[in-house]
Design an enzyme around this catalytic site. Structure first.
Site, mmCIF file in Angstrom:
data_model
loop_
_atom_site.group_PDB
_atom_site.id
_atom_site.type_symbol
_atom_site.label_atom_id
_atom_site.label_comp_id
_atom_site.label_asym_id
_atom_site.label_seq_id
_atom_site.Cartn_x
_atom_site.Cartn_y
_atom_site.Cartn_z
ATOM 1 N N LEU A 153 36.080 28.247 100.161
ATOM 2 C CA LEU A 153 35.234 28.884 99.154
ATOM 3 C C LEU A 153 34.515 30.090 99.732
ATOM 4 O O LEU A 153 33.823 29.982 100.742
ATOM 5 C CB LEU A 153 34.205 27.894 98.602
ATOM 6 C CG LEU A 153 33.368 28.420 97.433
ATOM 7 C CD1 LEU A 153 34.244 28.732 96.224
ATOM 8 C CD2 LEU A 153 32.282 27.418 97.040
ATOM 9 N N TYR B 126 29.567 33.701 97.858
ATOM 10 C CA TYR B 126 28.832 34.962 97.813
ATOM 11 C C TYR B 126 27.690 34.911 96.797
ATOM 12 O O TYR B 126 27.738 34.171 95.813
ATOM 13 C CB TYR B 126 29.773 36.106 97.451
ATOM 14 C CG TYR B 126 30.709 36.491 98.579
ATOM 15 C CD1 TYR B 126 30.521 36.009 99.879
ATOM 16 C CD2 TYR B 126 31.788 37.325 98.351
ATOM 17 C CE1 TYR B 126 31.370 36.357 100.914
ATOM 18 C CE2 TYR B 126 32.656 37.684 99.383
ATOM 19 C CZ TYR B 126 32.435 37.197 100.653
ATOM 20 O OH TYR B 126 33.284 37.546 101.669
ATOM 21 N N ILE C 274 33.937 27.034 104.458
ATOM 22 C CA ILE C 274 33.057 27.963 103.747
ATOM 23 C C ILE C 274 33.165 29.346 104.365
ATOM 24 O O ILE C 274 33.039 29.516 105.577
ATOM 25 C CB ILE C 274 31.584 27.498 103.821
ATOM 26 C CG1 ILE C 274 31.392 26.167 103.091
ATOM 27 C CG2 ILE C 274 30.647 28.574 103.264
ATOM 28 C CD1 ILE C 274 31.544 26.235 101.595
ATOM 29 N N LYS C 275 33.414 30.348 103.516
ATOM 30 C CA LYS C 275 33.382 31.754 103.951
ATOM 31 C C LYS C 275 32.078 32.365 103.469
ATOM 32 O O LYS C 275 31.747 32.299 102.287
ATOM 33 C CB LYS C 275 34.564 32.532 103.381
ATOM 34 C CG LYS C 275 34.543 34.029 103.737
ATOM 35 C CD LYS C 275 35.741 34.737 103.118
ATOM 36 C CE LYS C 275 35.812 36.190 103.567
ATOM 37 N NZ LYS C 275 35.089 37.106 102.680
ATOM 38 N N GLN C 276 31.332 32.952 104.408
ATOM 39 C CA GLN C 276 30.029 33.504 104.077
ATOM 40 C C GLN C 276 29.786 34.768 104.890
ATOM 41 O O GLN C 276 30.277 34.910 106.012
ATOM 42 C CB GLN C 276 28.926 32.478 104.375
ATOM 43 C CG GLN C 276 27.521 32.888 103.990
ATOM 44 C CD GLN C 276 27.399 33.244 102.526
ATOM 45 O OE1 GLN C 276 27.536 34.413 102.156
ATOM 46 N NE2 GLN C 276 27.139 32.232 101.679
#
Length: 359
Positions: free
Chosen positions: A203, A206, A240-242
């Protein structure tokens, strides 16, 4: 796998931040975290509700490329042709209008996976799906509607991703936007179906709201992005992409600017669980990913004049904070392929280096 890094050339890249970034001790102890390692999938997910096929898909992601079996990831994401337009993304290096070159860059760079659109992966599926793990990005913004919208909509289905051989699906939620409630429900359903079919889930967590832009850009605040991460793992994102945090105090800043109560937080977040140091800010993001049980990958950011130094710095911060890798797009594909490969190797060398330890 050997690394080209040594204390001397890390210092040449990090400059006057070298000692601070490499020796800083984080406020939240690493003992509280579930840290990356070669046994990460078995150690973390064996007790989860993920089925055997999902475990196999996760293991394939963690067992590919130069960082194979380290617990770390280096991923090429190319969804910018939709998110930012093909012109803005590929004009600096037009070879990437051809989807095969996108997959080639990831493969030749030793990436764990390539994350891109259903169209790109569908066009190259039979030639490359068995050579490098595919992550199919399901939803996107689009910039032809006037006025330009700010909404992630589904461009394809989980079943399509499975049919073209993807080992994982990816999606974006704009937390804080008026559309976020719908997006949370859509992505939650998609992730449940992906897990049922044996695919992993990633995910892009953003933030998106004009109220977050005040004296600083609080889209990059540790407290707000941390909560976005926590919402992401709640709908069972495996990774998790952040964005790398650059500040803190987003809740208070929004409340002050609007004159209205906003959200809920605790003073201990700012006094005990974080500080102004980038490693502490990022560790708070990791803490919100179920204390590292869902791996945190930070994005490399937009391309600029100091791409190599910025990418290495981000990788150092992510690794020392307890994250599991970097996902780097425009910094790599908006330059000649050989230079893009070199940049990926510089990032990967941080995770292979014994000189860069957990803070």
């Amino acid at each position: 796998m050997t690394t080209t890094f040594s204390p001397s050339n890390l210092e040449s890249i990090l400059g006057n931040e070298t000692d601070d970034l490499l020796t800083y001790k984080a406020k939240v102890s690493q003992d509280m975290l579930h840290l990356p390692g070669g046994d990460f999938v078995e150690r973390i997910f064996i007790n989860s509700d993920r089925n055997s096929q999902v475990l196999r898909s996760l293991q394939q992601l963690y067992s590919s490329g130069r960082l194979a079996n380290t617990g770390y990831m280096s991923i090429l994401p190319v969804d910018q042709g939709i998110e930012h337009s093909a012109a803005a993304s590929f004009a600096p290096n037009p070879i990437y209008f051809d989807p095969e070159n996108i997959v080639k860059l990831a493969l030749e760079s030793g990436c764990n996976a390539v994350a891109t659109t259903l169209g790109v992966l569908g066009m190259m599926s039979r030639k490359y799906a068995h050579r490098i793990p595919f992550i199919a990005k399901l939803n996107h913004n689009e910039l032809l509607t006037y006025p330009n919208p700010s909404d992630e909509i589904m461009f394809g289905s989980v079943e399509q991703a499975w049919n073209l051989g993807a080992v994982a699906v990816g999606a974006t939620i704009y937390f804080g936007s008026p559309e976020s409630s719908r997006q949370i429900q859509e992505v939650s359903k998609a992730f449940a179906q992906a897990h049922k079919l044996g695919m992993a889930t990633i995910l892009w967590c953003y933030l998106r709201n004009d109220a977050f832009k005040q004296d600083k850009d609080y889209h990059l605040a540790a407290d707000l992005t941390g909560q976005a991460n926590h919402l992401g793992v709640t709908i069972e994102a495996d990774i998790i992409k952040q964005k790398l945090p650059e500040c803190n105090g987003g809740y208070a800043a929004v409340a002050k600017a609007t004159g209205e109560k906003y959200g809920r937080t605790d003073d201990l977040v700012y006094s005990k669980l974080s500080s102004d140091h980038p490693i502490d800010l990022t560790r708070y993001q990791v803490l919100n990913c179920y204390a590292g049980r869902s791996g945190l990958i930070n994005s490399g950011g937009s391309s600029g004049d100091s791409d190599f130094a910025d990418a290495v710095r981000t990788a150092v911060i992510n690794k020392r904070a307890g994250g599991c890798g970097l996902i780097s797009g425009r910094k790599t594909f908006q330059r000649p392929m050989a230079e893009g490969i070199k940049l990926f190797h510089a990032i990967q060398d941080v995770y292979l280096s014994d000189e860069v330890t957990i803070a």
